[in-house]
Design an enzyme around this catalytic site. Sequence first.
Site, PDB file in Angstrom:
ATOM      1  CG  ASP A  32      -2.073   0.977   1.101  1.00  0.00           C
ATOM      2  OD1 ASP A  32      -3.224   0.530   0.989  1.00  0.00           O
ATOM      3  OD2 ASP A  32      -1.805   2.205   1.092  1.00  0.00           O
ATOM      4  CB  ILE A  33       0.841   4.245  -2.212  1.00  0.00           C
ATOM      5  CG1 ILE A  33       1.941   5.123  -2.777  1.00  0.00           C
ATOM      6  CG2 ILE A  33      -0.408   5.052  -1.909  1.00  0.00           C
ATOM      7  CD1 ILE A  33       1.642   5.646  -4.184  1.00  0.00           C
ATOM      8  CG  ASN A  90     -12.165  -0.808   3.699  1.00  0.00           C
ATOM      9  OD1 ASN A  90     -12.469  -1.289   4.782  1.00  0.00           O
ATOM     10  ND2 ASN A  90     -11.007  -0.213   3.474  1.00  0.00           N
ATOM     11  CD  GLU A  98      -8.048   6.039  -1.251  1.00  0.00           C
ATOM     12  OE1 GLU A  98      -7.111   6.267  -2.020  1.00  0.00           O
ATOM     13  OE2 GLU A  98      -7.904   5.821  -0.025  1.00  0.00           O
ATOM     14  CG  HIS A 103      -8.569  -3.418  -2.543  1.00  0.00           C
ATOM     15  ND1 HIS A 103      -9.470  -2.654  -3.244  1.00  0.00           N
ATOM     16  CD2 HIS A 103      -8.322  -2.749  -1.395  1.00  0.00           C
ATOM     17  CE1 HIS A 103      -9.754  -1.570  -2.548  1.00  0.00           C
ATOM     18  NE2 HIS A 103      -9.084  -1.597  -1.416  1.00  0.00           N
ATOM     19  CG  HIS A 105      -6.853  -3.049   3.037  1.00  0.00           C
ATOM     20  ND1 HIS A 105      -6.154  -1.873   2.868  1.00  0.00           N
ATOM     21  CD2 HIS A 105      -8.040  -2.852   2.426  1.00  0.00           C
ATOM     22  CE1 HIS A 105      -6.896  -1.007   2.186  1.00  0.00           C
ATOM     23  NE2 HIS A 105      -8.052  -1.580   1.906  1.00  0.00           N
TER      24      HIS A 105
END
Length: 114
Positions: A32-33, A90, A98, A103, A105
Amino acid sequence: MEDTNCLFCKIIAGEIPSSMVYEDELLVAFKDINPKANVHILIVPRKHIADNNAYSASEDAEIAARLFEVAPKIAKEQGIFESGYRLVMNTGKDGRQEIQHLHMHLLGGNLLSV
Ligand code: 5GP
Ligand code: ZN
């Protein structure tokens, strides 16, 4: 299959750089960025599925099975298999999703508070 406006589709296609930690024919995983934990990896199906609501039990069952299979493998590679981790998906506005590409996490490496 690719959604041309989707950030994660562009990462999967190699059009946007990322720190990949895992790839197979169904999934990729990259860092993750903006990490929310010491280890924060996103595990992402190559197929563009917008979210959990768009998941098809008949078409995508292999993807869900692979997510469950791969998450502990990546946790092991990242050194958090024993210490523990969270898997978070999410969905929608209230779920604070977002990026509209399914995906999971993988979060760990320190105690997480929610
Ligand atoms: P969501 O809120 O949709 O469940 O999570 C999206 C995640 O994608 C966020 O944790 C965010 O930091 C991450 N993210 C957003 N843009 C990029 C990007 O360009 N590269 C990477 N590696 N992660 C991103
Ligand atoms: Zn996509």
